[in-house]
Scaffold this motif. Sequence first.
Motif, PDB file in Angstrom:
ATOM      1  N   ASN A 103       0.828  -1.202   0.000  1.00 36.55           N
ATOM      2  CA  ASN A 103       0.000   0.000   0.000  1.00 36.55           C
ATOM      3  C   ASN A 103       0.865   1.256   0.000  1.00 36.55           C
ATOM      4  O   ASN A 103       0.470   2.291   0.545  1.00 36.55           O
ATOM      5  CB  ASN A 103      -0.955  -0.008   1.194  1.00 36.55           C
ATOM      6  N   CYS A 104       2.048   1.163  -0.607  1.00 31.14           N
ATOM      7  CA  CYS A 104       2.958   2.309  -0.710  1.00 31.14           C
ATOM      8  C   CYS A 104       3.228   2.935   0.659  1.00 31.14           C
ATOM      9  O   CYS A 104       3.297   4.167   0.786  1.00 31.14           O
ATOM     10  CB  CYS A 104       2.398   3.357  -1.654  1.00 31.14           C
ATOM     11  N   ASN A 105       3.326   2.117   1.664  1.00 29.37           N
ATOM     12  CA  ASN A 105       3.646   2.555   3.037  1.00 29.37           C
ATOM     13  C   ASN A 105       2.603   3.490   3.633  1.00 29.37           C
ATOM     14  O   ASN A 105       2.879   4.223   4.573  1.00 29.37           O
ATOM     15  CB  ASN A 105       5.031   3.221   3.105  1.00 29.37           C
ATOM     16  N   MET A 106       1.385   3.471   3.085  1.00 29.02           N
ATOM     17  CA  MET A 106       0.354   4.362   3.627  1.00 29.02           C
ATOM     18  C   MET A 106      -0.387   3.750   4.805  1.00 29.02           C
ATOM     19  O   MET A 106      -1.166   4.428   5.475  1.00 29.02           O
ATOM     20  CB  MET A 106      -0.630   4.764   2.533  1.00 29.02           C
ATOM     21  N   ASP A 107      -0.215   2.448   5.014  1.00 25.54           N
ATOM     22  CA  ASP A 107      -0.731   1.855   6.245  1.00 25.54           C
ATOM     23  C   ASP A 107       0.268   0.801   6.747  1.00 25.54           C
ATOM     24  O   ASP A 107       1.399   0.754   6.262  1.00 25.54           O
ATOM     25  CB  ASP A 107      -2.141   1.266   6.041  1.00 25.54           C
ATOM     26  N   LYS A 108      -0.151   0.010   7.712  1.00 23.90           N
ATOM     27  CA  LYS A 108       0.795  -0.925   8.323  1.00 23.90           C
ATOM     28  C   LYS A 108       0.388  -2.363   8.029  1.00 23.90           C
ATOM     29  O   LYS A 108      -0.800  -2.680   7.892  1.00 23.90           O
ATOM     30  CB  LYS A 108       0.806  -0.721   9.848  1.00 23.90           C
ATOM     31  N   ARG A 109       1.390  -3.203   7.952  1.00 28.62           N
ATOM     32  CA  ARG A 109       1.144  -4.640   7.954  1.00 28.62           C
ATOM     33  C   ARG A 109       1.847  -5.200   9.189  1.00 28.62           C
ATOM     34  O   ARG A 109       2.490  -4.446   9.932  1.00 28.62           O
ATOM     35  CB  ARG A 109       1.673  -5.283   6.672  1.00 28.62           C
TER      36      ARG A 109
END
Lengths: 182, 661
Positions: B278-284
């Motif tokens: 997610n292009c670093n827009m959220d976390k995994r």
Amino acid sequence: MKIVLNDTNEELVNKVIQYGGENIYKCFQCGMCASGCPVAGDTDHKIKRTMHQVLLGLDEQILDKKSIWLCTTCFMCLERCPQNAGPTEVIFALRRISAEKGIIPDAQIEVANNIYHLGHAVTVEKGIKLRDKVGAPVLNTAGSDKKHIDEIQRIINLTKSFKLLKIKKDWKPKGDEVIACD
Amino acid sequence: MTKSRSRKKKKESNDFPKIGVYVCHCGTNIAGSVNIEEVVNYSKTLSNVSIVRDHMYLCSEQGQNLIKDDIQKDGITRVVAACCSPRTHEEIFRKTLNSTDLNKYLYEQVNIRDQCSWPHIKDKENATKKAMTLVKSGVYRAIELEPLEDRKLPVLKSTLVIGGGISGINAALDLARDGYKVYLVEKNPSIGGKMAQLDKTFPTNDCSACILAPMMVDISNNPNVELLTYSEVENVSGHIGNYHIVVRKKQTSVDWNKCNGCGDCSIVCPVKVDNEFNCNMDKRKAIYIQFQQAIPMKAVIDKTKCIKCKLCEKRCQVGAIDITKNDDEYVEFDVGSIIVATGYDLFDPNKKAEYDYDHPNVITSLELERMMCASGPTKGEILRPSDNRTPHTVSFIQCVGSRDEKTNDYCSRICCTYSIKHARLLKEKYPDMDIYIHYIDLRCFGKGYEEYYRMAREKGVKFIRGRISQVDSIGDRLEVSGDDDTLGEQISVIADLVVLAVAMESPKDSKNLANLLNISTDKTGFFKEIHPKLKPVSTDSDGIFIAGACQGPKEIPDAVSQGKAAASAASSLMSKGEIGVEPLFAQVIDEFCAKCRTCESLCTYKAIKYIEDENKIEVDIALCKGCGVCSAACPSSAIKANHFTNSQVRMQILALTGGLK
């Protein structure tokens, strides 16, 4: 001066569409219209730029200016436009919008009043007098019979153009001083 | 002058060559700046030349028949063609010779077009002189040419496909369906590539996942495909028809035979890290499944982030997780051909500091794409990052990192149409949104793209021609300053969100892969095809093909076409099970060889080996590329490079340095 595009008139495009320029969105400013325009070379009437200004809503740059009235309505651009965006129609629409706002050049008012009172866009007073003087037959034109002029006035009275074109009942023709865009 | 000799039988004719010289006009390509008549007359004076002809287009059937007739009727035993590049036409004329009794290696091509008429277009006199010199060197070399026989190599019916994006998937599927064994190697945990990150695709606006996912499933169900994800190619050796491949399978710490993709492990994992998908827009989490439609749908532990709390291990109901597993696994196999489909990276917008990518409300096009996606970080809502509110004014800046000598001078080809796509999708969702696209040229060249662009205009997207000079922050908002070419005025837009159409670049590690595979890259770092028009998926290493955006910026339809083209090229190579290869390898003349082993240490291809038991130097002809380094370096002239023998090269030098006599 730098133009801030946010502050433009978003309604302008819709109004142009409503007033007859319904294909304006097809325009991507290829320049075909401007390149064949007979007046663009000598005047500030740049139809390609006008189309773009409408799309951006830059009404102040168009409506206050004379350039849209300089179009000769030769329809060359409309005929040739590869996108069928109808540039001449857009000019007509802009003139309608402009007139509605009361922005209309004196020359156009002159022409409209000439038609209303004389049945002609251009006065032919001098010519009529000359014919009379040399004994030539009377000209048979729209203005030569009061009947025709009454008919023209009746039509104009029934339409919005009476007000838009600022027709004056007590108007006096300027005579043969040349009528043209000033 | 050699009439009596030419009447002799073919075998002896090797000793007394009878040369035919054929000068091609190539329309006006050569004749425009080389005086053909002078070249013809001069060629007639050269020794051993018995026939000289010129032709408007030598490669035409008529032109080839000229050569054929002279061989058959006049007993020509060497052919020198002065024409275009051997790169494109040597094979054509060799086939002409092959259709007669004459050995096809008794042909010499002199390039008087690319290396003479074109570069010297303004100097006909000197171009003509140079053409004559080149013809002379060709004739001298032709005297020394020897007949050779093609060698046959067996070809394994299996392919390695590197890269599991849309191009690699198509290549793999086509080959697998034709019955070839395919090894599909993908560095990420799942196949799908960049296309899996897209929301909708132009020009039809169909959902990317909906058209891609079924193909991914096909891959996983096809028994001919061995899927090696979370893996990288570690080593490649061998040659066309028989490559030995070593693949490193990165350690997942999850037994994929047991893992059922339930995702419980990531729920309990306490470690949150940036989600690249997610292009670093959220976390995994540190243990994660790459995305919802992942193939294979298996969990992976990010070893760099795992804190070894073992919560996942305890939670997993099938006992698939063992966090103590650390070592990578290696898989080895042999294939007959290789298809490289490693895709692209995106340009780093930080390199264009004037666009203020540091500002939260300046995003890249892929970030917007992820936002638009229903499974993305904002579940399909467009929210400006600073305050999570829907923006009113959005500016798209085109050509960020493209058509720019300071970054990449090429056009990335897809950005115009994808920004139009973004603008259209935004207008559909938020009709009142004020959208500007700042472009230099709109290059919407594909089938259906022009109509796509028109529909964006009809939706009221505003197109402003002129590059944006800078983006300045005004609190949450951004002032986008540029020039409007049509107005001839400076303009600015106060935007809530700025989207940068970032360029496509070759992946950072593609240079390493190029070295591993012995294929070339161009100055932009993309892999280089052998011929941009006629051999678009072939590389300078036979048997290795390229497909998709690793060759250059490409949209999905082109990437798919190339994947299929590469599969077809690999298939036509493998279908017969063997291949004829030019015999241009080195040969050791044992009685001259002093076993100094100079050649062995110089050989780039590791084709030369010293056999201790027999006290012998041996050339592996399958590995040898015939480069001639060994031959040039051998102090006792004990290695002969076929078709480039010392005497052949010496004669050429003699001709080139001896003047026009």
